[in-house]
Enzyme design. Structure first.
Site, short mmCIF file in Angstrom:
data_model
loop_
_atom_site.label_atom_id
_atom_site.label_comp_id
_atom_site.label_asym_id
_atom_site.label_seq_id
_atom_site.Cartn_x
_atom_site.Cartn_y
_atom_site.Cartn_z
N ARG A 1 50.03 32.55 31.90
CA ARG A 1 49.81 33.99 31.85
C ARG A 1 50.75 34.66 30.86
NH1 ARG A 1 50.05 38.26 36.97
NH2 ARG A 1 49.74 40.14 35.74
N CYS B 1 36.68 41.92 43.67
CA CYS B 1 37.79 42.54 42.96
C CYS B 1 38.31 43.67 43.84
CB CYS B 1 37.32 43.08 41.61
SG CYS B 1 38.61 43.89 40.63
N HIS C 1 36.31 44.54 35.89
CA HIS C 1 37.36 45.11 35.05
C HIS C 1 36.80 45.95 33.90
CE1 HIS C 1 40.78 42.20 36.46
NE2 HIS C 1 40.18 42.86 37.45
N TYR D 1 41.52 49.53 33.82
CA TYR D 1 41.32 48.54 32.76
C TYR D 1 40.65 49.15 31.53
CZ TYR D 1 42.69 44.80 35.92
OH TYR D 1 43.41 43.99 36.75
#
Length: 421
Positions: A90, A164, A194, A244
């Site tokens: 990440r 989500c 997102h 997002y």
């Protein structure tokens, strides 16, 4: 009822455990299995999980194992919350794209593609083993990028639903601003994972009064501040974009910010170190306050609600999930995975009808859907050219010179996770 959590050694798992304990009437779990290859972390998380169950009087059995096949055997539902490559991968996803002036983020842009390439083959292998263990088991995917991963699962015929926490976060936030119970708030939530917008906020259900205009008039400053977007933009849109969308609406501003501060991965690594130390304390029998900063707020409640509906024990009649489009949004392919309100039951999710979508949002959704199709092709089939095509199609990249450079960097940083590289 047996539930299995793959990635159960995550420092976030105690949030999930707390939800299972508090909401046991909705989802009466008799056996909960936490599966993770990181044995030391799993022992710490499993110990705290058992203490949370005991403190809240839950009679269910918690099992920890590194044996995936044993863990999913006979499971009624399997929750996926894994991170291939861990926080180290990440960290890379969030940094090397910045060298090209592109946003560095783990679920969108070049970093999001890297995560998809690492993740999809692993998830499909897990899902096939779940199917062999119990063909009727539901797979609930919380593993990012959720839209691409869920589409991969559905294409292979798995009983899968993507989840989500963005929608439930908005639901809780709006309920607090309105002074009503969360279950009284129904969101007109539309988009891709997102990449979503709240186009209506209804009281009492899908046919209830839309109070979004009042909400924006009275609380627009607070909502805009949470999104890190100007109030003027939110007013002009007349809807509430997910946070997002800032990567799209303020891309260059975000890149400048990301270049001047530590990555989110670095923050999470430091936080996880503290959390694991806390989890090792035998006196700790509740989720620590620090966990709220880890991310994934309300995931436990969303997961319990979804699992309860899928397994026939209850759950809310309407939930925001990731599922096949099947004509819901006519400007997208039927096999695109969208994130919308759906009626959920043992048969799975059935998306509710969605009013005509403003071209301002439909165009971006169509663009990102095309990227996701190319990204999934690259994840399943490999090859530098497929990676390049996906990057070139992404609206946050789009220039051939950037796509070329980012393709080479993506492969170099992820070679150990790419069987074809």
């Amino acid at each position: 009822m047996k539930l299995t959590v793959v990635g159960g050694g995550s420092t976030y798992t105690p949030e999930l455990i707390d939800g299972f304990a508090r909401l046991r009437d909705a989802l009466p779990v008799e056996e909960l299995v936490l599966v993770d290859p990181a044995a030391e972390r799993l022992e710490l998380v499993g110990g705290l999980a058992r203490r949370i169950f005991a403190r809240q009087g839950h009679g269910g059995r918690i099992v920890t194992t590194s044996d995936l096949d044993a863990g999913v055997e006979g499971a009624d539902a399997v929750l996926l919350q894994l991170r291939v490559g861990g926080q180290a991968a990440r960290e890379q996803d969030e940094t090397w794209p910045l060298e090209c002036g592109c946003v560095g983020q783990e679920t969108t842009g070049a970093g999001g593609l890297a995560k998809a390439l690492r993740t999809v083959p692993v998830v499909l292998d897990i899902a096939e083993r779940v199917r062999r263990a119990n063909p009727r088991a539901w797979i609930i995917d919380f593993t990012n990028p959720v839209g691409i991963v869920t589409r991969a699962l559905l294409q292979e015929g798995h009983r899968a639903v993507g989840l989500c926490n963005v929608a439930i976060g908005f639901q809780r936030k709006f309920a607090a601003l309105l002074g009503v119970a969360p279950l009284d708030v129904h969101l007109d939530h539309v988009g891709l994972n997102h990449l979503t917008w709240e186009t209506g906020v209804r009281l009492g259900g899908p046919e209830g009064e839309d109070v979004l205009p009042k909400l924006l008039a009275r609380h627009g400053d607070a909502i805009a501040d949470d999104l890190h977007l100007p109030r003027s933009l939110v007013d002009r849109l007349g809807v509430v974009p997910s946070y997002y969308l800032r990567y799209y609406y303020a891309h260059d501003e975000v890149v400048r910010e990301l270049r001047t501060k530590p990555s989110r991965a670095a923050e999470v690594v430091a936080m996880e170190r503290q959390l694991l130390q806390m989890y090792g304390d035998p006196a700790l029998d509740e989720k620590p306050a620090l966990l709220a900063r880890r991310g994934g707020a309300y995931y436990s409640e969303a997961a319990v609600d979804l699992a309860a509906a899928l397994l026939g024990g209850g759950g809310s009649p309407y939930q925001v999930v990731n599922a096949y489009n099947k004509g819901t949004l006519p400007f997208l392919p039927d096999d695109a995975v969208i994130e919308v309100q759906a009626a959920v039951g043992p048969h799975g999710p059935t998306p509710l009808p969605v009013p005509e979508v403003d071209p301002l949002y439909a165009g971006l959704m169509a663009n990102v859907t095309a990227y996701e199709e190319l990204a999934l092709s690259a994840a399943l089939r490999g090859g530098r050219d497929r990676v390049f095509r996906a990057l070139l199609a992404h609206p946050l990249i789009g220039q051939y010179a950037y796509a070329d450079t980012l393709t080479d960097q993506l492969i170099a940083h992820n070679r150990e996770h790419l069987a074809w590289a």
